[in-house]
Design a protein around this motif. Structure first.
Motif, PDB file in Angstrom:
ATOM      1  N   LEU A  25       0.829  -1.209   0.000  1.00  0.00           N
ATOM      2  CA  LEU A  25       0.000   0.000   0.000  1.00  0.00           C
ATOM      3  C   LEU A  25       0.861   1.256   0.000  1.00  0.00           C
ATOM      4  N   HIS A  26       1.991   1.202   0.710  1.00  0.00           N
ATOM      5  CA  HIS A  26       2.887   2.365   0.735  1.00  0.00           C
ATOM      6  C   HIS A  26       3.506   2.603  -0.634  1.00  0.00           C
ATOM      7  N   GLU A  27       3.829   1.538  -1.355  1.00  0.00           N
ATOM      8  CA  GLU A  27       4.381   1.703  -2.690  1.00  0.00           C
ATOM      9  C   GLU A  27       3.347   2.280  -3.644  1.00  0.00           C
ATOM     10  N   GLU A  28       2.078   1.898  -3.476  1.00  0.00           N
ATOM     11  CA  GLU A  28       1.041   2.399  -4.365  1.00  0.00           C
ATOM     12  C   GLU A  28       0.706   3.850  -4.077  1.00  0.00           C
ATOM     13  N   ASN A  29       0.633   4.218  -2.806  1.00  0.00           N
ATOM     14  CA  ASN A  29       0.295   5.593  -2.436  1.00  0.00           C
ATOM     15  C   ASN A  29       0.989   5.910  -1.119  1.00  0.00           C
ATOM     16  N   GLY A  30       2.211   6.449  -1.239  1.00  0.00           N
ATOM     17  CA  GLY A  30       2.996   6.729  -0.045  1.00  0.00           C
ATOM     18  C   GLY A  30       2.519   7.913   0.744  1.00  0.00           C
ATOM     19  N   ASP A  31       1.697   8.792   0.130  1.00  0.00           N
ATOM     20  CA  ASP A  31       1.214   9.972   0.847  1.00  0.00           C
ATOM     21  C   ASP A  31       0.137   9.621   1.868  1.00  0.00           C
ATOM     22  N   GLU A  32      -0.667   8.626   1.580  1.00  0.00           N
ATOM     23  CA  GLU A  32      -1.770   8.272   2.468  1.00  0.00           C
ATOM     24  C   GLU A  32      -1.452   7.060   3.354  1.00  0.00           C
ATOM     25  N   ASN A  33      -0.485   6.237   2.962  1.00  0.00           N
ATOM     26  CA  ASN A  33      -0.165   5.022   3.720  1.00  0.00           C
ATOM     27  C   ASN A  33       1.257   5.133   4.269  1.00  0.00           C
ATOM     28  N   PRO A  34       1.439   4.882   5.581  1.00  0.00           N
ATOM     29  CA  PRO A  34       2.786   4.989   6.181  1.00  0.00           C
ATOM     30  C   PRO A  34       3.682   3.857   5.689  1.00  0.00           C
ATOM     31  N   PRO A  35       4.986   4.018   5.820  1.00  0.00           N
ATOM     32  CA  PRO A  35       5.910   2.956   5.397  1.00  0.00           C
ATOM     33  C   PRO A  35       5.805   1.751   6.314  1.00  0.00           C
ATOM     34  N   PRO A  36       6.183   0.573   5.840  1.00  0.00           N
ATOM     35  CA  PRO A  36       6.087  -0.632   6.672  1.00  0.00           C
ATOM     36  C   PRO A  36       7.148  -0.606   7.769  1.00  0.00           C
ATOM     37  N   PRO A  37       6.859  -1.172   8.924  1.00  0.00           N
ATOM     38  CA  PRO A  37       7.842  -1.194  10.008  1.00  0.00           C
ATOM     39  C   PRO A  37       8.848  -2.323   9.825  1.00  0.00           C
ATOM     40  N   LEU A  38       9.937  -2.214  10.552  1.00  0.00           N
ATOM     41  CA  LEU A  38      10.861  -3.340  10.651  1.00  0.00           C
ATOM     42  C   LEU A  38      10.270  -4.397  11.577  1.00  0.00           C
ATOM     43  N   LEU A  39      10.705  -5.632  11.430  1.00  0.00           N
ATOM     44  CA  LEU A  39      10.175  -6.739  12.230  1.00  0.00           C
ATOM     45  C   LEU A  39      11.306  -7.311  13.090  1.00  0.00           C
ATOM     46  N   LEU A  40      11.133  -7.203  14.412  1.00  0.00           N
ATOM     47  CA  LEU A  40      12.066  -7.800  15.375  1.00  0.00           C
ATOM     48  C   LEU A  40      11.500  -9.147  15.806  1.00  0.00           C
ATOM     49  N   ILE A  41      12.252 -10.213  15.547  1.00  0.00           N
ATOM     50  CA  ILE A  41      11.778 -11.573  15.810  1.00  0.00           C
ATOM     51  C   ILE A  41      12.605 -12.166  16.950  1.00  0.00           C
ATOM     52  N   TYR A  42      11.904 -12.619  17.982  1.00  0.00           N
ATOM     53  CA  TYR A  42      12.548 -13.308  19.105  1.00  0.00           C
ATOM     54  C   TYR A  42      11.983 -14.718  19.179  1.00  0.00           C
ATOM     55  N   VAL A  43      12.857 -15.707  18.986  1.00  0.00           N
ATOM     56  CA  VAL A  43      12.462 -17.120  19.075  1.00  0.00           C
ATOM     57  C   VAL A  43      12.871 -17.625  20.456  1.00  0.00           C
ATOM     58  N   HIS A  44      11.887 -18.083  21.213  1.00  0.00           N
ATOM     59  CA  HIS A  44      12.096 -18.423  22.633  1.00  0.00           C
ATOM     60  C   HIS A  44      12.232 -19.932  22.805  1.00  0.00           C
ATOM     61  N   SER A  45      13.252 -20.301  23.557  1.00  0.00           N
ATOM     62  CA  SER A  45      13.439 -21.705  23.935  1.00  0.00           C
ATOM     63  C   SER A  45      13.321 -21.803  25.459  1.00  0.00           C
ATOM     64  N   PRO A  46      12.175 -22.206  26.010  1.00  0.00           N
ATOM     65  CA  PRO A  46      11.960 -22.168  27.459  1.00  0.00           C
ATOM     66  C   PRO A  46      12.826 -23.142  28.244  1.00  0.00           C
TER      67      PRO A  46
END
Length: 456
Positions: A150-171
């Protein structure tokens, strides 16, 4: 009259018989009855009841009915002793979301709540929350990819995508609780994560490897030791190979740490790594925004140039149309003037021809002044230039004869008088009726006629 035989109750007594039937008819009837008995005998074969297949089918049917009744109380008891689980009878997305919520609940209770209690004693400290989202891994990645599209199609109305922080947990890993308490849940690190999560530049996802989503994330990121932490950028890549354009996910790894390297890292170092990655991403977003603004400016300039070109082209076309219209009007005016000139010339020539015919009919020469047999009129014509013309006419000549004389005189002497009228002073009147004779107009034996140029 034929006599009906009463029907018996047996199966062979369905066809009525007549007492007076012929022998051949009775033979045919007997044959039909024999055929029917043979057909019923073949259809109802008692030996089929003793076949193994038929007996096995009946035994299975009976056992099914018996087991249904016998196991119904057992199923009720099992449901009471072992009620359905939380994630039973749910869709895959609902299970993933439920697993994410369960992980957040456990993570908050074990690590965030003690930190919040500790901070409650300090009023100036910032409130810290669990940074993870309550969605499954696949749903989170798809949401970020769709936001990027959506940001690529219309960057003025749609915010840029966020970064994704991934935490894989081993209990079950022994070093994981220490890392979470001392490093990941450090107030400075959590403050950074909460700040960027609230601003929309970062999304944090966490999951246990004992869940399907956690195992999927571990397999996708190829995690081999724990704790595991990575920062990725999710992009949308269009696939137009199929009939309908689909959006696919493209994951770019920006930051990755696992195992002993992550166990021994200090909170300040982790904060620096994450902060630098986020700053670099902000620079990438700023550069992309500048490029987008530059493209928009180029598009605007191109549209403005196209508009100016269209306006100039329309102006040139309008001027060309006006020029053609003026040329057409000029040609029409010239043609009309030429037609008027030709018409005037034609009328002038017609007048000259008419004048010649009129004079030829009444005599081209003046009458002899000594001829006393005819009544004559000596006419002096006063031209507008002051010139005088004297001529003798017959008394029965009409005014048109005088006009014809003047027309020929003007033509032969190049006098530019086309329209004129004749009038007399004594008595003063206009000689408009060309059919009247000079005698009728009292112009005999002599008179003065004034010639007036009507175009002067």
């Amino acid at each position: 009259m034929e006599e009906r035989v009463p029907l018996a109750s047996g199966p062979m007594s369905r066809r009525p018989r007549t007492t007076d039937a012929s022998p051949s008819s009775r033979i045919r009837t007997q044959q039909v009855d024999d055929d029917e008995r043979e057909s019923r005998r073949r259809r109802f074969n008692p030996s089929l009841l003793l076949s193994p297949t038929y007996l096995l089918h009946k035994i299975i049917l009976v056992l099914n009915i018996v087991l249904t009744f016998l196991l119904f109380p057992v199923r009720k008891v099992v449901n009471l002793l072992l009620p359905p689980g939380e994630f039973d009878n749910l869709s895959q997305s609902a299970v993933s979301n439920g697993a994410a919520k369960a992980f957040i609940k456990s993570f908050t209770a074990e690590y965030i709540t003690p930190l919040q209690k500790q901070q409650s004693e300090d009023d100036d400290s910032e409130s810290l929350e669990c940074p993870f989202v309550e969605k499954g891994y696949t749903a989170t990645v798809n949401d970020i990819a769709n936001q990027g599209r959506l940001h690529e199609e219309n960057g003025d109305e749609n915010p840029p995508p966020p970064l994704l922080l991934i935490y894989v947990h081993s209990p079950l890993h022994g070093k994981v609780p220490s890392f979470l308490k001392k490093t990941f849940c450090n107030p400075r690190v959590l403050s950074l994560l909460n700040q960027h999560t609230n601003s929309g530049t970062l999304t944090c996802w966490g999951g246990s490897i004992h869940t399907a989503d956690g195992a999927n994330a571990m397999k996708t990121l190829q995690a081999s030791s724990f704790p595991f932490l990575s920062l990725v950028r999710v992009e949308s890549a269009r696939n137009s190979n199929s009939d309908q354009t689909s959006v696919q996910r493209k994951v770019e790894l920006l930051f990755r740490m696992e195992g002993p390297a992550l166990q021994n890292i200090s909170p300040n170092s982790l904060h620096s790594h994450l902060s630098n990655s986020l700053v670099k991403y902000q620079a990438i977003l700023s550069e992309a925004a500048m490029k987008r603004l530059q493209r928009q400016e180029e598009i605007r300039l191109r549209e403005e140039q196209d508009r100016e070109y269209r306006e100039a082209l329309e102006a040139d076309q309008r001027r060309e149309r006006e020029k053609l219209e003026q040329q057409r009007l000029k040609e029409e005016e010239e043609r009309r003037m030429q037609e008027e000139i030709e018409k005037a010339e034609t009328e002038r020539l017609n007048k000259i021809d008419f004048a010649k015919r009129t004079l030829s009919m009444n005599g081209d020469e003046e009458p002899d002044p000594n001829d006393k047999s005819i009544k004559q009129a000596r006419i002096r014509l006063m031209l507008p230039s002051g010139k005088r013309l004297d001529r003798r006419f017959r008394g029965d000549d009409t005014i048109d004869v005088v006009r014809s004389f003047l027309i020929l005189h003007f033509h032969e002497n190049d006098v530019g008088i086309e329209n004129f009228q004749l009038s007399s002073n004594y008595p003063k009147k206009t000689l408009a009726d060309g059919s009247k004779t000079l005698e009728e107009e009292d112009l005999c034996p002599q008179a003065v006629i004034m010639v007036q140029d009507l175009d002067a």
